[in-house]
Design a protein around this motif. Structure first.
Motif, PDB file in Angstrom:
ATOM      1  N   ILE A 119     -37.422  74.648  67.526  1.00  0.00           N
ATOM      2  CA  ILE A 119     -38.072  73.363  67.771  1.00  0.00           C
ATOM      3  C   ILE A 119     -37.698  72.334  66.713  1.00  0.00           C
ATOM      4  CG2 ILE A 119     -40.014  74.333  69.036  1.00  0.00           C
ATOM      5  CD1 ILE A 119     -41.677  74.063  66.471  1.00  0.00           C
ATOM      6  N   TYR A 120     -37.040  72.774  65.650  1.00  0.00           N
ATOM      7  CA  TYR A 120     -36.636  71.879  64.573  1.00  0.00           C
ATOM      8  C   TYR A 120     -35.130  71.647  64.624  1.00  0.00           C
ATOM      9  CZ  TYR A 120     -41.175  73.388  62.804  1.00  0.00           C
ATOM     10  OH  TYR A 120     -42.504  73.690  62.666  1.00  0.00           O
ATOM     11  N   GLU A 121     -34.732  70.402  64.288  1.00  0.00           N
ATOM     12  CA  GLU A 121     -33.305  70.103  64.275  1.00  0.00           C
ATOM     13  C   GLU A 121     -32.993  69.006  63.272  1.00  0.00           C
ATOM     14  OE1 GLU A 121     -30.738  70.282  67.849  1.00  0.00           O
ATOM     15  OE2 GLU A 121     -30.531  68.119  67.507  1.00  0.00           O
ATOM     16  N   ILE A 122     -31.866  69.173  62.597  1.00  0.00           N
ATOM     17  CA  ILE A 122     -31.312  68.149  61.725  1.00  0.00           C
ATOM     18  C   ILE A 122     -29.903  67.899  62.221  1.00  0.00           C
ATOM     19  CG2 ILE A 122     -30.614  67.554  59.386  1.00  0.00           C
ATOM     20  CD1 ILE A 122     -32.804  69.458  58.383  1.00  0.00           C
ATOM     21  N   SER A 123     -29.584  66.647  62.489  1.00  0.00           N
ATOM     22  CA  SER A 123     -28.259  66.335  63.011  1.00  0.00           C
ATOM     23  C   SER A 123     -27.665  65.143  62.275  1.00  0.00           C
ATOM     24  CB  SER A 123     -28.332  66.038  64.512  1.00  0.00           C
ATOM     25  OG  SER A 123     -29.219  64.964  64.768  1.00  0.00           O
ATOM     26  N   GLY A 124     -26.349  65.129  62.218  1.00  0.00           N
ATOM     27  CA  GLY A 124     -25.652  64.034  61.564  1.00  0.00           C
ATOM     28  C   GLY A 124     -24.159  64.259  61.576  1.00  0.00           C
ATOM     29  N   ASN A 125     -23.443  63.316  60.979  1.00  0.00           N
ATOM     30  CA  ASN A 125     -21.995  63.465  60.923  1.00  0.00           C
ATOM     31  C   ASN A 125     -21.630  64.517  59.876  1.00  0.00           C
ATOM     32  OD1 ASN A 125     -21.708  62.235  58.293  1.00  0.00           O
ATOM     33  ND2 ASN A 125     -21.921  60.256  59.285  1.00  0.00           N
ATOM     34  N   GLU A 126     -20.382  64.911  59.887  1.00  0.00           N
ATOM     35  CA  GLU A 126     -19.944  66.015  59.021  1.00  0.00           C
ATOM     36  C   GLU A 126     -20.133  65.711  57.535  1.00  0.00           C
ATOM     37  OE1 GLU A 126     -16.067  68.883  58.271  1.00  0.00           O
ATOM     38  OE2 GLU A 126     -16.086  67.514  59.972  1.00  0.00           O
ATOM     39  N   ALA A 127     -19.812  64.501  57.117  1.00  0.00           N
ATOM     40  CA  ALA A 127     -19.938  64.140  55.698  1.00  0.00           C
ATOM     41  C   ALA A 127     -21.390  64.195  55.237  1.00  0.00           C
ATOM     42  CB  ALA A 127     -19.358  62.750  55.454  1.00  0.00           C
ATOM     43  N   ALA A 128     -22.307  63.658  56.032  1.00  0.00           N
ATOM     44  CA  ALA A 128     -23.723  63.651  55.662  1.00  0.00           C
ATOM     45  C   ALA A 128     -24.295  65.059  55.637  1.00  0.00           C
ATOM     46  CB  ALA A 128     -24.517  62.767  56.626  1.00  0.00           C
ATOM     47  N   MET A 129     -23.927  65.872  56.618  1.00  0.00           N
ATOM     48  CA  MET A 129     -24.440  67.240  56.659  1.00  0.00           C
ATOM     49  C   MET A 129     -23.911  68.047  55.480  1.00  0.00           C
ATOM     50  SD  MET A 129     -26.559  67.432  59.134  1.00  0.00           S
ATOM     51  CE  MET A 129     -26.777  69.149  59.494  1.00  0.00           C
ATOM     52  N   LYS A 130     -22.678  67.806  55.107  1.00  0.00           N
ATOM     53  CA  LYS A 130     -22.108  68.511  53.955  1.00  0.00           C
ATOM     54  C   LYS A 130     -22.833  68.109  52.670  1.00  0.00           C
ATOM     55  CE  LYS A 130     -17.785  69.646  51.716  1.00  0.00           C
ATOM     56  NZ  LYS A 130     -16.358  69.438  51.618  1.00  0.00           N
ATOM     57  N   GLN A 131     -23.134  66.821  52.500  1.00  0.00           N
ATOM     58  CA  GLN A 131     -23.884  66.359  51.331  1.00  0.00           C
ATOM     59  C   GLN A 131     -25.249  67.026  51.271  1.00  0.00           C
ATOM     60  OE1 GLN A 131     -24.149  62.112  51.565  1.00  0.00           O
ATOM     61  NE2 GLN A 131     -21.960  61.809  51.216  1.00  0.00           N
ATOM     62  N   LEU A 132     -25.894  67.147  52.412  1.00  0.00           N
ATOM     63  CA  LEU A 132     -27.210  67.786  52.479  1.00  0.00           C
ATOM     64  C   LEU A 132     -27.121  69.253  52.086  1.00  0.00           C
ATOM     65  CD1 LEU A 132     -30.213  67.897  53.322  1.00  0.00           C
ATOM     66  CD2 LEU A 132     -29.406  68.440  55.629  1.00  0.00           C
ATOM     67  N   ILE A 133     -26.244  69.987  52.720  1.00  0.00           N
ATOM     68  CA  ILE A 133     -26.134  71.432  52.509  1.00  0.00           C
ATOM     69  C   ILE A 133     -25.695  71.760  51.090  1.00  0.00           C
ATOM     70  CG2 ILE A 133     -24.892  73.505  53.238  1.00  0.00           C
ATOM     71  CD1 ILE A 133     -24.824  72.132  56.075  1.00  0.00           C
ATOM     72  N   GLU A 134     -24.811  70.947  50.534  1.00  0.00           N
ATOM     73  CA  GLU A 134     -24.344  71.179  49.168  1.00  0.00           C
ATOM     74  C   GLU A 134     -25.345  70.698  48.126  1.00  0.00           C
ATOM     75  OE1 GLU A 134     -20.515  69.315  49.067  1.00  0.00           O
ATOM     76  OE2 GLU A 134     -19.535  71.044  49.992  1.00  0.00           O
TER      77      GLU A 134
END
Length: 117
Positions: free
Chosen positions: A59-74
């Motif tokens: 039921i939860y989701e985080i979405s975005g472009n590759e650069a933003a998702m990489k910044q988040l995960i790192e």
């Protein structure tokens, strides 16, 4: 994105200071980047990914472009800042968003501290 998540999982296993945050948490969140979806699961004090995210609904989701998702995960940019800048879309409760932000950021913060010492 999958490579960044796998690196995050390895770092999580090496850093015991984040386990109090997840020892009783049970969360499934889809991380969506363009056409790729990875389901991050936090359960029983462990963090792992599901290979077939369509098999279990989240039921939860985080979405975005590759650069933003990489910044988040790192852990280089905080989740709420990316959301404010409209670089990612967060469809979770505030509690879950703060938990994920803490996990990503604390994992990165510990790595930076080790480089200084």
């Amino acid at each position: 994105m999958i490579e960044a998540i796998q690196k995050f999982l390895v770092k999580m296993q090496q850093q015991e200071h984040v386990y109090p945050l997840i020892h009783q948490a049970e969360v499934q969140v889809n991380l969506r980047c363009e056409h790729q979806v990875v389901q991050l699961v936090i359960k029983n004090g462990a963090v792992f990914i599901l290979q077939n995210p369509s098999a279990q609904q989240s039921i939860y989701e985080i979405s975005g472009n590759e650069a933003a998702m990489k910044q988040l995960i790192e852990g280089t940019t905080r989740l709420r800042l990316l959301e404010q800048k409209r670089e990612i879309k967060v469809d979770t409760s505030l509690r879950i968003a703060l938990l994920l932000e803490s996990l990503f950021f604390l994992t990165k913060a510990q790595e930076d501290l080790a480089k200084i010492i």
